[in-house]
Design a protein around this motif. Structure first.
Motif, PDB file in Angstrom:
ATOM      1  N   VAL A 249       0.980  -1.189   0.038  1.00 33.81           N
ATOM      2  CA  VAL A 249      -0.014  -0.127  -0.094  1.00 33.81           C
ATOM      3  C   VAL A 249       0.705   1.274   0.102  1.00 33.81           C
ATOM      4  O   VAL A 249       1.810   1.178   0.652  1.00 33.81           O
ATOM      5  CB  VAL A 249      -0.859   0.155   1.283  1.00 33.81           C
ATOM      6  CG1 VAL A 249      -0.289  -0.098   2.407  1.00 33.81           C
ATOM      7  CG2 VAL A 249      -1.768   1.057   1.202  1.00 33.81           C
TER       8      VAL A 249
ATOM      9  N   GLN B  81      -8.192   7.500   3.986  1.00 32.23           N
ATOM     10  CA  GLN B  81      -7.070   6.527   3.546  1.00 32.23           C
ATOM     11  C   GLN B  81      -7.200   5.311   4.351  1.00 32.23           C
ATOM     12  O   GLN B  81      -7.250   4.067   3.634  1.00 32.23           O
ATOM     13  CB  GLN B  81      -6.004   7.210   3.568  1.00 32.23           C
ATOM     14  CG  GLN B  81      -5.580   8.205   2.723  1.00 32.23           C
ATOM     15  CD  GLN B  81      -4.247   8.605   2.468  1.00 32.23           C
ATOM     16  OE1 GLN B  81      -3.485   8.309   1.841  1.00 32.23           O
ATOM     17  NE2 GLN B  81      -3.796   9.664   3.303  1.00 32.23           N
ATOM     18  N   SER B  82      -7.185   5.239   5.605  1.00 28.47           N
ATOM     19  CA  SER B  82      -7.272   4.076   6.473  1.00 28.47           C
ATOM     20  C   SER B  82      -8.255   3.186   6.161  1.00 28.47           C
ATOM     21  O   SER B  82      -8.398   1.935   6.327  1.00 28.47           O
ATOM     22  CB  SER B  82      -6.996   4.614   8.164  1.00 28.47           C
ATOM     23  OG  SER B  82      -8.216   5.113   8.693  1.00 28.47           O
ATOM     24  N   SER B  83      -9.446   3.820   5.889  1.00 30.63           N
ATOM     25  CA  SER B  83     -10.703   2.918   5.711  1.00 30.63           C
ATOM     26  C   SER B  83     -10.503   2.236   4.277  1.00 30.63           C
ATOM     27  O   SER B  83     -11.302   1.208   4.291  1.00 30.63           O
ATOM     28  CB  SER B  83     -12.033   3.897   5.587  1.00 30.63           C
ATOM     29  OG  SER B  83     -11.967   4.659   4.254  1.00 30.63           O
ATOM     30  N   SER B  84      -9.565   2.550   3.542  1.00 27.86           N
ATOM     31  CA  SER B  84      -9.422   1.594   2.406  1.00 27.86           C
ATOM     32  C   SER B  84      -8.603   0.305   2.684  1.00 27.86           C
ATOM     33  O   SER B  84      -8.466  -0.409   1.730  1.00 27.86           O
ATOM     34  CB  SER B  84      -8.622   2.629   1.326  1.00 27.86           C
ATOM     35  OG  SER B  84      -7.048   2.457   2.004  1.00 27.86           O
ATOM     36  N   PHE B  85      -8.452   0.198   4.032  1.00 26.70           N
ATOM     37  CA  PHE B  85      -7.689  -1.065   4.576  1.00 26.70           C
ATOM     38  C   PHE B  85      -8.898  -2.195   4.333  1.00 26.70           C
ATOM     39  O   PHE B  85      -8.420  -3.553   4.344  1.00 26.70           O
ATOM     40  CB  PHE B  85      -6.978  -0.908   5.730  1.00 26.70           C
ATOM     41  CG  PHE B  85      -5.784  -0.120   5.701  1.00 26.70           C
ATOM     42  CD1 PHE B  85      -5.296   0.301   4.543  1.00 26.70           C
ATOM     43  CD2 PHE B  85      -5.149   0.351   6.797  1.00 26.70           C
ATOM     44  CE1 PHE B  85      -3.960   1.277   4.340  1.00 26.70           C
ATOM     45  CE2 PHE B  85      -4.404   1.117   6.875  1.00 26.70           C
ATOM     46  CZ  PHE B  85      -3.638   1.553   5.683  1.00 26.70           C
TER      47      PHE B  85
ATOM     48  N   ASN C  67     -11.182   9.707   7.815  1.00 24.71           N
ATOM     49  CA  ASN C  67     -10.316   8.566   7.933  1.00 24.71           C
ATOM     50  C   ASN C  67     -10.436   7.916   6.487  1.00 24.71           C
ATOM     51  O   ASN C  67     -10.306   6.435   6.462  1.00 24.71           O
ATOM     52  CB  ASN C  67     -10.542   7.588   8.929  1.00 24.71           C
ATOM     53  CG  ASN C  67     -10.395   8.029  10.511  1.00 24.71           C
ATOM     54  OD1 ASN C  67      -9.507   8.817  10.565  1.00 24.71           O
ATOM     55  ND2 ASN C  67     -11.436   8.087  11.133  1.00 24.71           N
TER      56      ASN C  67
ATOM     57  N   LEU D 205       0.473   5.450   0.535  1.00 23.82           N
ATOM     58  CA  LEU D 205      -0.268   6.319   0.948  1.00 23.82           C
ATOM     59  C   LEU D 205       0.056   7.725   0.548  1.00 23.82           C
ATOM     60  O   LEU D 205       1.237   7.933   0.389  1.00 23.82           O
ATOM     61  CB  LEU D 205      -0.506   6.172   2.435  1.00 23.82           C
ATOM     62  CG  LEU D 205      -0.985   4.940   3.134  1.00 23.82           C
ATOM     63  CD1 LEU D 205      -0.910   4.988   4.634  1.00 23.82           C
ATOM     64  CD2 LEU D 205      -2.500   4.669   2.560  1.00 23.82           C
TER      65      LEU D 205
ATOM     66  N   PRO E  33      -1.658  13.421   3.926  1.00 18.17           N
ATOM     67  CA  PRO E  33      -3.171  13.564   3.987  1.00 18.17           C
ATOM     68  C   PRO E  33      -3.704  14.716   3.486  1.00 18.17           C
ATOM     69  O   PRO E  33      -4.765  14.846   2.628  1.00 18.17           O
ATOM     70  CB  PRO E  33      -3.578  13.752   5.602  1.00 18.17           C
ATOM     71  CG  PRO E  33      -2.284  12.812   5.830  1.00 18.17           C
ATOM     72  CD  PRO E  33      -1.119  13.112   5.185  1.00 18.17           C
TER      73      PRO E  33
ATOM     74  N   LEU F 246       4.470  -0.972   3.042  1.00 18.34           N
ATOM     75  CA  LEU F 246       4.044   0.330   3.066  1.00 18.34           C
ATOM     76  C   LEU F 246       4.694   1.296   2.940  1.00 18.34           C
ATOM     77  O   LEU F 246       6.010   1.492   3.331  1.00 18.34           O
ATOM     78  CB  LEU F 246       3.426   0.450   4.787  1.00 18.34           C
ATOM     79  CG  LEU F 246       2.611   1.572   5.237  1.00 18.34           C
ATOM     80  CD1 LEU F 246       1.480   1.795   4.487  1.00 18.34           C
ATOM     81  CD2 LEU F 246       2.597   1.438   6.598  1.00 18.34           C
TER      82      LEU F 246
ATOM     83  N   GLU G 295      -5.197  -4.797   8.708  1.00 17.07           N
ATOM     84  CA  GLU G 295      -4.367  -3.850   9.425  1.00 17.07           C
ATOM     85  C   GLU G 295      -3.381  -3.812   8.866  1.00 17.07           C
ATOM     86  O   GLU G 295      -2.758  -4.402   8.071  1.00 17.07           O
ATOM     87  CB  GLU G 295      -4.536  -4.408  10.857  1.00 17.07           C
ATOM     88  CG  GLU G 295      -5.698  -4.697  11.499  1.00 17.07           C
ATOM     89  CD  GLU G 295      -5.727  -5.203  12.907  1.00 17.07           C
ATOM     90  OE1 GLU G 295      -4.670  -4.959  13.434  1.00 17.07           O
ATOM     91  OE2 GLU G 295      -6.600  -5.836  13.378  1.00 17.07           O
ATOM     92  N   LEU G 296      -2.363  -2.698   9.259  1.00 15.82           N
ATOM     93  CA  LEU G 296      -1.206  -2.330   8.400  1.00 15.82           C
ATOM     94  C   LEU G 296      -0.311  -3.646   8.731  1.00 15.82           C
ATOM     95  O   LEU G 296       0.499  -3.970   7.534  1.00 15.82           O
ATOM     96  CB  LEU G 296      -0.506  -1.142   9.439  1.00 15.82           C
ATOM     97  CG  LEU G 296      -0.992   0.139   9.085  1.00 15.82           C
ATOM     98  CD1 LEU G 296      -0.345   1.073  10.044  1.00 15.82           C
ATOM     99  CD2 LEU G 296      -0.785   0.432   7.575  1.00 15.82           C
TER     100      LEU G 296
END
Length: 106
Positions: A26, A76-80, A74, A28, A31, A91, A84-85
Motif C-alpha cells: 500500500v 485513507q485508513s478505511s481503504s484497508f 479516515n 499512502l 493527507p 507500506l 490492518e497495517l
C-alpha cells in the motif's frame, strides 16, 4: 484466472476471495495533499468521481467544507477494509513511490 499484479483505488481486501496468499503493498499520500487532490478532482468531475465515497456535488462548496465532510474522515485508513497495517508486506508513501516501482530495461 492468473494475474501478476492488481492495482488501483479499491479497498485492500476486495480480492480476498479470489487471490490466494497475495503479497500486499500500500502506498499512502500525504493527507492534506490527498484531500486537496480529491477536492480538485471532485470539482472537475462535478461529483462523479467513482470513488469509494461519493460526495454530492455543490459548486459552492469550499475546500474546508469538503474536507470536513463526515463521510471523508479516515478516508485513507478505511481503504484497508478488514486488514490492518501488519497485513501488508510493504507500506510506503507517495514521496518515495520510485522505491516501489520496478523498471525493466526492455
Amino acid at each position: 484466472k492468473h494475474c501478476s499484479i492488481i492495482h488501483g483505488h479499491f479497498v485492500a481486501d476486495k480480492f480476498d476471495n479470489i487471490v490466494n496468499n497475495p503479497l500486499r503493498t500500500v502506498v499512502l499520500r500525504e493527507p492534506l495533499e490527498r484531500m486537496l487532490s480529491h477536492y480538485k478532482y471532485w470539482r472537475e468531475a462535478k461529483g462523479g468521481t467513482n470513488h469509494r465515497i461519493d460526495v454530492p456535488f455543490d459548486e459552492n462548496m469550499s475546500f474546508p467544507e469538503f474536507s470536513s465532510q463526515k463521510c471523508l474522515r479516515n478516508f485513507q485508513s478505511s481503504s484497508f477494509g478488514s486488514l490492518e497495517l501488519r497485513d501488508f508486506e510493504l507500506l510506503g508513501v507517495t514521496q518515495d513511490l520510485n522505491k516501489f516501482v520496478l523498471c525493466g530495461s526492455g
